[in-house]
Scaffold this motif. Sequence first.
Motif, short mmCIF file in Angstrom:
data_model
loop_
_atom_site.label_atom_id
_atom_site.label_comp_id
_atom_site.label_asym_id
_atom_site.label_seq_id
_atom_site.Cartn_x
_atom_site.Cartn_y
_atom_site.Cartn_z
N LYS A 276 0.82 -1.20 0.00
CA LYS A 276 0.00 0.00 0.00
C LYS A 276 0.86 1.26 0.00
O LYS A 276 0.57 2.23 -0.71
CB LYS A 276 -0.92 -0.02 1.23
N TYR B 17 -8.33 5.85 -2.00
CA TYR B 17 -7.62 4.57 -1.95
C TYR B 17 -6.77 4.36 -0.70
O TYR B 17 -6.40 3.23 -0.41
CB TYR B 17 -6.73 4.43 -3.19
N THR C 262 -10.93 3.73 5.79
CA THR C 262 -12.35 3.68 6.12
C THR C 262 -13.08 2.90 5.05
O THR C 262 -12.72 2.94 3.87
CB THR C 262 -12.94 5.09 6.24
N ARG C 263 -14.13 2.17 5.47
CA ARG C 263 -14.90 1.37 4.53
C ARG C 263 -15.90 2.22 3.73
O ARG C 263 -16.47 1.75 2.76
CB ARG C 263 -15.67 0.27 5.28
N ARG C 264 -16.13 3.45 4.14
CA ARG C 264 -17.08 4.29 3.44
C ARG C 264 -16.62 4.62 2.02
O ARG C 264 -17.42 4.99 1.17
CB ARG C 264 -17.29 5.59 4.21
N MET C 265 -15.33 4.53 1.78
CA MET C 265 -14.78 4.85 0.46
C MET C 265 -14.75 3.66 -0.49
O MET C 265 -14.27 3.79 -1.61
CB MET C 265 -13.35 5.40 0.61
N LEU C 266 -15.28 2.51 -0.05
CA LEU C 266 -15.21 1.32 -0.88
C LEU C 266 -15.91 1.50 -2.22
O LEU C 266 -15.35 1.16 -3.27
CB LEU C 266 -15.79 0.11 -0.13
N PRO C 267 -17.15 2.03 -2.28
CA PRO C 267 -17.78 2.23 -3.60
C PRO C 267 -16.98 3.18 -4.49
O PRO C 267 -16.92 3.01 -5.71
CB PRO C 267 -19.16 2.79 -3.27
N LYS D 142 -13.86 3.51 -4.74
CA LYS D 142 -12.68 2.86 -5.35
C LYS D 142 -13.00 2.36 -6.75
O LYS D 142 -12.13 2.32 -7.62
CB LYS D 142 -12.20 1.70 -4.47
N TYR D 143 -14.25 1.95 -6.99
CA TYR D 143 -14.64 1.44 -8.29
C TYR D 143 -15.14 2.56 -9.22
O TYR D 143 -15.04 2.46 -10.44
CB TYR D 143 -15.75 0.39 -8.13
#
Length: 543
Positions: free
Chosen positions: A44, A85, A89-94, A96-97
Amino acid sequence: MSTTPARPVISPTERDSAGDGRPESPPSIRHSHSRGFGMGFVIKLVLMALINAFGLFGILSAWAAESWGILVFLLLALIAADLVYFLPTRRMLPAKYLYPGLIFLLVFQIFVVLYTAATAFTNYGDGHNSTKQAAVNQLTRTYEQRVAGGQEYPVSVLNADGDLALATVQDGRVLVGSAHQALSPVEGATVTNGAIDAVPGYDILDYGQVTAAHEAVMDLRVPVSDDPAVGALRTDDGRTAYPYTPTLVYDEQANAMVSDDGTVYADNGQGAFVSPAGEELRPGWRVFVGLDNFAAIFDPAILGGPFVSVTLWTFAFAILSVALTFFLGLLLAMLFNDKNLKFRNVYRAIIFLPYAFPAFLSILIWAGLLNADFGYINQVLLGGTNIPWLDNPWLAKVSLLLVNLWLGFPYMFLVTTGALQSIPSELYESADMDGAGAVQKFRSITLPMLMVAVGPLLIASFAMNFNNFNVIYLLTGGGPQDLESTTGVGATDILISFVYKIAFAGGANDYGVASALSILIFIMVAVVSALTFRRSRALEEIN
């Protein structure tokens, strides 16, 4: 007698260090977790470093080129990439795509549309490519003459913090001058055998460095003295310079270029200097012209005549191409949809071959086949006749439609085959019981059901053929050309090839008018697509 299963015995070494009785993860598992976390963290960090390195490189390059809009975009894109990236935080997962697609959308769609729209309201084109200051500098450099009897100066090119200068040896003294300072002696310079070795405060450029800065060296003008009549030194090779005097100078107070014979070329407000006799100096510069480009498109004396004829042919070409390919593809699909037909899969594969073959090559092959003098169709199939398939305006249009039919019907065959198989057979059985004939079943069942399924594809096909540049350019080149036209437009040009000729293939490449015409094409396609989509939804509601 019931038996109770024996409880597993947990040794003290397997208990948690807190003594709560829960088994502790085996050492091998703990170590693998720690190694995995460590390796992922390193990867990372490496990715973060690479992304930021490339981003900073682009930002610094934009800064050096003074492209402030690109700089702001790259800065915001880099900040967004770091947040999306690398923020834990998991809020940024969408995001990323979505992020890559959004960036490409902004760069290749939105920016292109906005830039085209902005260009449509300017005079951008040949002779009007840059700023007014750049035009003044270019005119001053272009309109100059070598001083009659002027001596030759052996020179060296110097550099001081990015500013170029020229140095020469006169009477044993080293003279140095720049664009803002006339030649004057300097102290401390050393000369060996007539060649300058060193000049305090300057770096002497070698041949490779002079070559790398060739344009800047050619643009350099060094006054010989404080008297402008003596001229300024100009060098083309960085070794020898000659004095030149300008024949055209810029009068800032009058906002005009003045020639040595007294002629005044005033700013006409349209990006050019023009004399009282109407002579225009080139180059000019880029200015806002409002709706002038759109007015030129509709003006019969400029582009109005060709625009109307090209537009009518564009609509005819797009509509006929869609209709012919659709109905031929549908006819073949219905013929080969019969389950009792032997080898129907083989026939389907053969019909699909023209679509599988690259269209680029197919069009070039057809251009050779239709050649009037040496083409296979005239020489072999028609026994040596000389039919001008691509030289006669009407035959060229027919040839385009036939070639486009060859290229497009396999696609329509494919989509209509799938749509036919999705129509419930019960509808045809009910129609047979009611005594409906083949024509009635096609008109009342097959065609309406097909239009619901393939309607959007027909709209997309219309938009594609409306801008089908490849088949026009490769088969006819837009010709046969109208020799009386000043735009180079031909009988088979459609709007997109007309735009190409205005922007790139004409005598004066007019990007502003081409951009305005591109906007009109977008509006036409959007209106037709909206109307047909509305009709398609109406058919869907009926069914």
